[in-house]
Design a protein around this motif. Structure first.
Motif, short mmCIF file in Angstrom:
data_model
loop_
_atom_site.label_atom_id
_atom_site.label_comp_id
_atom_site.label_asym_id
_atom_site.label_seq_id
_atom_site.Cartn_x
_atom_site.Cartn_y
_atom_site.Cartn_z
N ALA A 118 6.24 7.57 -9.11
CA ALA A 118 4.78 7.54 -8.97
C ALA A 118 4.29 6.15 -8.58
N GLY A 119 4.89 5.11 -9.20
CA GLY A 119 4.52 3.75 -8.84
C GLY A 119 4.85 3.43 -7.39
N ASN A 120 6.00 3.92 -6.94
CA ASN A 120 6.38 3.69 -5.54
C ASN A 120 5.41 4.37 -4.59
N ASP A 121 4.95 5.57 -4.98
CA ASP A 121 3.97 6.25 -4.13
C ASP A 121 2.67 5.46 -4.06
N ARG A 122 2.24 4.92 -5.21
CA ARG A 122 1.01 4.13 -5.20
C ARG A 122 1.18 2.87 -4.35
N ILE A 123 2.34 2.23 -4.49
CA ILE A 123 2.59 1.03 -3.68
C ILE A 123 2.61 1.38 -2.20
N GLN A 124 3.24 2.53 -1.87
CA GLN A 124 3.27 2.94 -0.48
C GLN A 124 1.87 3.21 0.05
N ALA A 125 1.02 3.81 -0.81
CA ALA A 125 -0.37 4.04 -0.40
C ALA A 125 -1.10 2.73 -0.15
N ILE A 126 -0.85 1.73 -1.02
CA ILE A 126 -1.48 0.42 -0.84
C ILE A 126 -0.99 -0.23 0.45
N ILE A 127 0.33 -0.12 0.72
CA ILE A 127 0.88 -0.69 1.95
C ILE A 127 0.24 -0.03 3.17
N THR A 128 0.12 1.30 3.11
CA THR A 128 -0.51 2.02 4.22
C THR A 128 -1.94 1.56 4.42
N GLN A 129 -2.66 1.39 3.30
CA GLN A 129 -4.05 0.93 3.38
C GLN A 129 -4.14 -0.46 4.00
N MET A 130 -3.24 -1.36 3.58
CA MET A 130 -3.27 -2.72 4.12
C MET A 130 -2.86 -2.74 5.59
N GLU A 131 -1.95 -1.85 5.99
CA GLU A 131 -1.61 -1.76 7.40
C GLU A 131 -2.82 -1.31 8.22
N GLU A 132 -3.58 -0.36 7.66
CA GLU A 132 -4.80 0.06 8.34
C GLU A 132 -5.81 -1.08 8.42
N ILE A 133 -5.87 -1.90 7.35
CA ILE A 133 -6.77 -3.06 7.37
C ILE A 133 -6.34 -4.03 8.47
N CYS A 134 -5.03 -4.27 8.59
CA CYS A 134 -4.54 -5.15 9.66
C CYS A 134 -4.92 -4.61 11.04
#
Length: 380
Positions: free
Chosen positions: A183-199
């Motif tokens: 579950a933590g990995n999924d949340r981290i992956q979601a954060i990474i995806t969000q930050m990639e969208e921000i970039c």
């Protein structure tokens, strides 16, 4: 504690069973698959119960949506390859069962029940008491041991528990920990995806602002070029007018010089006339022409400093300093202002601001002023 390994002749046959068992281990509970076994779209397998646990851990707010015990819809990631699994309205119960893996598990369990495997399970024996099996767990030392070690050995003063109970408890804790990590990995992956969208958004916004900045400076350059053309035309008009006037005077003086030279030549020829009668016939008319020529006034000429063009000089220091102080606006532009760049409204506004600098009131500040005509010889 070290364990004595027995029944070595059986290891070769047991090794193939262990290799098969590794292929039948669930990556969540780390135990053999428990039926029913579901196959994910990525072709990896999970116990349905473990798949449900992973789904609930990945969707912590799911239980607040309803009281149904069956998940409906949602998504989670495969713990083996991180592929995203999208569930339909049936939830994990909509995943296809892998009957082939379930049949293999049944065959494996039948083979495991054979006496050979039963004897192979007895190979973990106590090192201090070779005839005693490891059947209890020391809670203080956190190590498995045998009953004799508890009664007479090093663990007689320690608290112990049955080995299966500790085994089940620690396996359950490990399974819960794995679910938390997933579950933590999924949340981290979601954060990474969000930050990639921000970039990506930052890059897109930067590209758009660069384009807008380029359009604004292009409009300024076009205004400067237009104004430069107008000022050059003003200089060219006065230059042409002055040159035409001077050239007209040159032609006037040239005609006078030519007429005077011809008259001088005629007078010289008359002076050479030997006959007095012939000379006197033309001398009066010749003297009158000379007198009239000498009375012609040739005072028309350019005044001193007429050639000076310094009054067309400009001072752009103030404008240059103003351009050097161009900065970004503290308040962001509204969308209508950005859309106005395409129709030239910004260029018109910039041109109006620059033209306002050319009014008499702004002449002293900007420096677009005419200098007084100066003459190296002074005024006459």
């Amino acid at each position: 504690m070290n364990f004595a390994v027995g029944l070595k002749p059986l290891l070769a046959e047991a090794r193939s069973m262990e290799s098969l068992e590794k292929q039948l281990i669930c990556p969540i509970c780390l135990e053999m698959f428990t039926k029913p076994v579901v196959i994910l779209p990525c072709q990896h397998n999970l116990c349905r119960k473990c798949a449900n646990d992973v789904f609930q851990a990945s969707n912590p707010l799911w239980q607040s949506r309803g009281s149904s015990a069956v998940p409906s819809g949602g998504r989670f990631r495969c713990p083996s390859c991180r592929h995203e699994v999208v569930l339909d309205r049936h939830g994990v119960y909509g995943l296809q069962r892998n009957l082939l893996v379930e049949n293999i598990i049944d065959i494996y369990k039948q083979e495991s029940a054979r006496p050979l495997h039963a004897k192979a399970e007895q190979h973990l024996m106590c090192e201090e008491h070779e005839d005693e099996r490891i059947n209890i767990y020391c809670l203080r030392c956190e190590a498995p041991t045998c009953s004799l070690c508890k009664v007479f050995g090093a663990h007689k003063d320690c608290e112990v528990a049955p080995l299966p109970a500790v085994y089940q408890r620690q396996k359950s804790e490990l399974s819960d920990g794995i679910a938390m990590l997933v579950a933590g990995n999924d949340r981290i992956q979601a954060i990474i995806t969000q930050m990639e969208e921000i970039c990506h958004t930052i890059e897109e916004n930067g590209r758009r602002q660069k384009q807008h900045l380029g359009l604004r400076f292009d409009s300024l350059c076009s205004i400067l070029e237009e104004r430069k053309k107008e000022l050059l035309q003003s200089i060219a008009r006065e230059q042409e007018a002055k040159v035409q006037r001077v050239r007209g005077l040159i032609r006037q003086y040239g005609d006078h010089l030519e007429t005077s030279s011809k008259l001088v030549e005629t007078a010289i020829q008359a002076m050479e006339e030997p006959q007095m009668a012939v000379y006197l016939q033309h001398s009066k008319e010749l003297l009158k022409k000379i007198t009239d020529m000498s009375k012609v006034s040739m005072s028309s000429r350019p005044e001193p400093g007429y050639e000076n063009m310094d009054h067309f000089s400009i001072n752009v220091d103030y404008v240059a300093e103003m351009l050097r102080t161009i900065e970004f606006q503290t308040e962001p532009l509204v969308e209508d202002d950005l859309d106005g760049l395409g129709d030239g409204s910004e260029a018109v506004a910039d041109e109006d601001r620059l033209e306002s600098l050319e009014t008499p009131e702004a002449t002293e500040d900007v420096g677009l002023r005419q200098k007084p005509v100066s003459s190296p010889h002074g005024q006459h």
